[in-house]
Design an enzyme around this catalytic site. Sequence first.
Site, PDB file in Angstrom:
ATOM      1  N   SER A 197       0.826  -1.195   0.000  1.00  0.00           N
ATOM      2  CA  SER A 197       0.000   0.000   0.000  1.00  0.00           C
ATOM      3  C   SER A 197       0.875   1.266   0.000  1.00  0.00           C
ATOM      4  O   SER A 197       1.663   1.460  -0.935  1.00  0.00           O
ATOM      5  CB  SER A 197      -0.960  -0.047   1.199  1.00  0.00           C
ATOM      6  OG  SER A 197      -2.038   0.831   1.013  1.00  0.00           O
ATOM      7  N   HIS A 212      -7.235  -6.219   0.398  1.00  0.00           N
ATOM      8  CA  HIS A 212      -6.096  -5.301   0.330  1.00  0.00           C
ATOM      9  C   HIS A 212      -4.925  -5.756   1.196  1.00  0.00           C
ATOM     10  O   HIS A 212      -3.771  -5.637   0.796  1.00  0.00           O
ATOM     11  CB  HIS A 212      -6.563  -3.905   0.746  1.00  0.00           C
ATOM     12  CG  HIS A 212      -5.511  -2.849   0.624  1.00  0.00           C
ATOM     13  ND1 HIS A 212      -4.782  -2.651  -0.529  1.00  0.00           N
ATOM     14  CD2 HIS A 212      -5.058  -1.930   1.522  1.00  0.00           C
ATOM     15  CE1 HIS A 212      -3.931  -1.649  -0.344  1.00  0.00           C
ATOM     16  NE2 HIS A 212      -4.070  -1.211   0.883  1.00  0.00           N
ATOM     17  N   ASP A 215      -3.079  16.310   4.858  1.00  0.00           N
ATOM     18  CA  ASP A 215      -3.040  15.778   3.505  1.00  0.00           C
ATOM     19  C   ASP A 215      -4.436  15.415   3.019  1.00  0.00           C
ATOM     20  O   ASP A 215      -4.784  15.660   1.864  1.00  0.00           O
ATOM     21  CB  ASP A 215      -2.123  14.559   3.446  1.00  0.00           C
ATOM     22  CG  ASP A 215      -1.893  14.094   2.024  1.00  0.00           C
ATOM     23  OD1 ASP A 215      -1.066  14.709   1.322  1.00  0.00           O
ATOM     24  OD2 ASP A 215      -2.560  13.127   1.605  1.00  0.00           O
TER      25      ASP A 215
END
Length: 271
Positions: free
Chosen positions: A93, A248, A188
Amino acid sequence: MSAGGLHTLAVGTDGPRVAFLHGLFGQGRNWTQIAKALAGPDGTGARCLLVDLPDHGRSPWSEEFSYEGYADAVAATLAAAAPGERWVVVGHSLGGKVSMVLTLTHPELVGSLVVVDIAPKDYGDLDRFRGYIDEMQALPLEELTSRSDAEARFRESDPGVKAFLLQNLRRHGDEWSWQANLALVHRDAERGRESRIAGFPALGGRSWDGPVVWLAGAESEYVREPDVAEMRALFPRTRLVTVKGAAHWVHTDAPQVVVETLRRVLAAGPG
């Protein structure tokens, strides 16, 4: 142990060198099970280094997020741990993107690359993580009396996700703090589609011709068919492996598949 500025955990005493880079809100020790399996019972199967990325675990925090900055910090760590040696670099990731940037900007450090369920592309924003960020920031650290108290107050319903996020919570006497730099991730996320974490840097047309294994979870949406061309433009020798039954967190959902894949990478060597 700290090497080159980042906190690391070493597993294994001999064999090829393998560096593991975790995902957002993770820590190097998330890869302990895989590293121990690679090293084997006598520790001679591999020398693994589990790295806490900047702004995570016990590593220093940064002021602004940058994939190039993260890659530089990892490069300094690997060079300090084993001067002049090449590594098998494994990244999941966020760590997968860091591993790709590391390979493109510091190719002298990398013998083989394994990218786990991420593509070298802009994912748009961090909206999928906003709930986690909000939950973590909302936890009243000054009121906590114990870890069980924190678990009871934390609103995440998925027990696996809750445990993963709360691994970032640390106690110092009577005080609690987050090891992950939540303020940086929050800033962010506030960038929306300008998120640097969701994006991928332009690196001036660089490519790397070394061996790459690209592990994708069959149940994950992070790697799509259109991503293959972009991946191979950067890494022409990419071999895509889709792991059935895995989402994932491929190394959590299918650890034996990941271990066997890495053993084959180590056996093949950098060529």
